[in-house]
Design a protein around this motif. Structure first.
Motif, PDB file in Angstrom:
ATOM      1  N   ARG A  29       4.034  58.687  30.335  1.00 32.91           N
ATOM      2  CA  ARG A  29       3.714  58.130  31.653  1.00 32.91           C
ATOM      3  C   ARG A  29       4.711  58.501  32.732  1.00 32.91           C
ATOM      4  N   GLY A  30       5.889  59.016  32.359  1.00 28.41           N
ATOM      5  CA  GLY A  30       6.887  59.420  33.339  1.00 28.41           C
ATOM      6  C   GLY A  30       6.669  60.857  33.782  1.00 28.41           C
ATOM      7  N   ALA A  31       7.360  61.242  34.834  1.00 29.10           N
ATOM      8  CA  ALA A  31       7.271  62.609  35.352  1.00 29.10           C
ATOM      9  C   ALA A  31       8.049  63.567  34.457  1.00 29.10           C
ATOM     10  N   ASN A  32       7.497  64.742  34.223  1.00 26.06           N
ATOM     11  CA  ASN A  32       8.172  65.811  33.466  1.00 26.06           C
ATOM     12  C   ASN A  32       8.627  65.386  32.077  1.00 26.06           C
ATOM     13  N   GLY A  33       7.836  64.567  31.395  1.00 25.11           N
ATOM     14  CA  GLY A  33       8.145  64.189  30.018  1.00 25.11           C
ATOM     15  C   GLY A  33       9.109  63.039  29.856  1.00 25.11           C
ATOM     16  N   THR A  34       9.400  62.341  30.945  1.00 28.36           N
ATOM     17  CA  THR A  34      10.335  61.222  30.861  1.00 28.36           C
ATOM     18  C   THR A  34       9.616  59.913  30.539  1.00 28.36           C
ATOM     19  N   PRO A  35      10.348  58.907  30.056  1.00 25.43           N
ATOM     20  CA  PRO A  35       9.743  57.612  29.732  1.00 25.43           C
ATOM     21  C   PRO A  35       9.158  56.947  30.971  1.00 25.43           C
ATOM     22  N   PHE A  50      10.127  52.189  26.153  1.00 24.24           N
ATOM     23  CA  PHE A  50      11.236  52.808  26.867  1.00 24.24           C
ATOM     24  C   PHE A  50      12.346  53.042  25.852  1.00 24.24           C
ATOM     25  N   PRO A  51      12.608  54.284  25.430  1.00 25.29           N
ATOM     26  CA  PRO A  51      13.609  54.536  24.392  1.00 25.29           C
ATOM     27  C   PRO A  51      15.024  54.202  24.845  1.00 25.29           C
TER      28      PRO A  51
END
Length: 67
Positions: A29-35, A50-51
């Motif tokens: 769900r985050g931009a560019n593969g982020t959480p 959220f890791p």
């Protein structure tokens, strides 16, 4: 931390005798593969996650994800 759909995630235990938790990322769900990530855990449950520092991601192509 960056991940892709299909990558495996492990949450390592901070306590002796407590097993690690494993799952597969089904949505980023985050931009560019982020959480945050949507994770389907081994027990069949699915949750937005959220890791933290005790997590590792194994890319579906066999490489370790960037931290």
């Amino acid at each position: 931390m960056q991940a892709h759909v299909g990558d495996e995630i492990a949450v390592h235990s901070r306590h002796v005798g407590e097993p690690a938790r494993h799952g597969v990322i089904t949505e980023v769900r985050g931009a560019n593969g982020t959480p945050p990530y949507v994770v389907r855990w081994q027990d069949g449950t699915e949750a937005v996650f959220f890791p933290s520092a005790d997590c590792t991601i194994a890319c579906k192509d066999g490489e370790k994800a960037a931290s």
